[in-house]
Scaffold this motif. Structure first.
Motif, short mmCIF file in Angstrom:
data_model
loop_
_atom_site.label_atom_id
_atom_site.label_comp_id
_atom_site.label_asym_id
_atom_site.label_seq_id
_atom_site.Cartn_x
_atom_site.Cartn_y
_atom_site.Cartn_z
N ARG A 126 34.92 27.34 43.30
CA ARG A 126 35.23 27.40 41.78
C ARG A 126 34.67 28.96 41.50
O ARG A 126 33.64 29.29 41.52
N LEU A 127 35.57 29.70 41.16
CA LEU A 127 35.54 31.01 40.51
C LEU A 127 35.87 31.30 39.24
O LEU A 127 36.44 30.62 38.42
N PRO A 128 34.69 31.96 38.72
CA PRO A 128 34.82 32.31 36.95
C PRO A 128 36.02 33.04 36.67
O PRO A 128 36.31 33.91 37.51
N GLY A 129 36.58 32.75 35.57
CA GLY A 129 37.54 33.71 35.12
C GLY A 129 37.09 34.91 34.65
O GLY A 129 36.13 35.24 34.56
N GLY A 130 37.90 35.64 34.11
CA GLY A 130 37.52 37.09 33.58
C GLY A 130 39.11 37.74 33.29
O GLY A 130 40.04 37.25 33.07
N ARG A 131 39.05 39.16 33.16
CA ARG A 131 40.01 39.92 32.73
C ARG A 131 40.17 41.00 33.91
O ARG A 131 39.55 41.81 34.39
N MET A 161 40.51 37.27 42.29
CA MET A 161 40.03 36.37 43.22
C MET A 161 39.07 37.58 44.26
O MET A 161 38.06 37.48 44.70
N ALA A 162 39.82 38.45 44.80
CA ALA A 162 39.57 39.45 45.65
C ALA A 162 38.66 40.43 45.35
O ALA A 162 37.66 40.82 46.06
N GLY A 163 38.72 41.04 44.11
CA GLY A 163 37.97 41.83 43.71
C GLY A 163 37.28 41.67 42.70
O GLY A 163 36.31 42.80 42.14
N GLY A 164 37.29 40.63 41.89
CA GLY A 164 36.38 40.30 40.58
C GLY A 164 36.55 41.72 39.67
O GLY A 164 35.70 41.84 38.69
N GLY A 165 37.75 42.28 39.64
CA GLY A 165 37.72 43.31 38.60
C GLY A 165 37.10 44.73 38.94
O GLY A 165 37.27 45.67 38.07
#
Length: 183
Positions: free
Chosen positions: A5-10, A67-71
């Protein structure tokens, strides 16, 4: 199959998409495998059908980038340039796919394996009307700069260098021995 599970974001705007929110999602810890190696040679429609049969889907390009870079990360593992410890790429690999757990230094902070190198991963581009899909992550035959880029691909393309990673909008079955959550 292990789900993380990965948290969401922008996700910030990029060459292939506008800035947009990304929901909390469940990701397969590795690209889909057969005997420990990435499953390859599927067209986009075949990959999407298999993903659905396994309870997932093909991610959008923006979801994959999050997913790959987390922004904020240049590469899935951070800022360090790719090496043989990070990814199976042209300059640092054997010239063919390798087992998905062969490059522990290349894991994301959340524990996803083989996000860069080994095989390109199919993603969808729902805003495009030209039938073109996007490949993400680079393959064993890619130069290191492709470990951080996306590329257009006709959806009918088959290649030993293209695989898929599944994503889910909902958690796997409760109490599954193969689920893990990150924050």
């Amino acid at each position: 199959m292990e789900w993380i599970r990965l948290p969401g974001g922008r996700v910030p705007a990029g060459e292939w998409h506008r800035a947009q929110p990304v929901a909390v999602l469940w990701w397969s810890a590795t690209p889909l495998t057969a005997d420990g190696l990435p499953l390859t040679g599927l067209r986009l429609d075949e990959a999407a059908e298999l993903a659905s049969e396994l309870g997932g889907r093909i991610p959008t390009s923006a979801e994959w980038e999050w997913m790959a870079g987390g922004g904020s990360r240049r590469y899935p593992w951070g800022a360090a340039e790719p090496s043989a410890q990070h990814a199976n790429l042209r300059a640092s690999g054997p010239g063919h796919t390798t087992p998905v757990h062969a490059h522990p230094a290349g894991r994301t902070p959340q524990g996803l394996w083989d996000v860069a190198g080994n095989v390109w991963e199919w993603t969808t581009a729902p805003w495009r009307r030209d039938g073109i899909a996007l490949l993400r992550g680079g393959s064993y035959h890619s130069l290191s700069q492709y470990a951080a880029c996306a590329h257009d691909a006709p959806p009918g393309l088959r290649s030993p260098g293209i695989g898929l990673r599944l994503v889910r909008d909902t958690p796997p079955a409760p109490h599954s021995p193969c689920e893990r959550s990150t924050s």
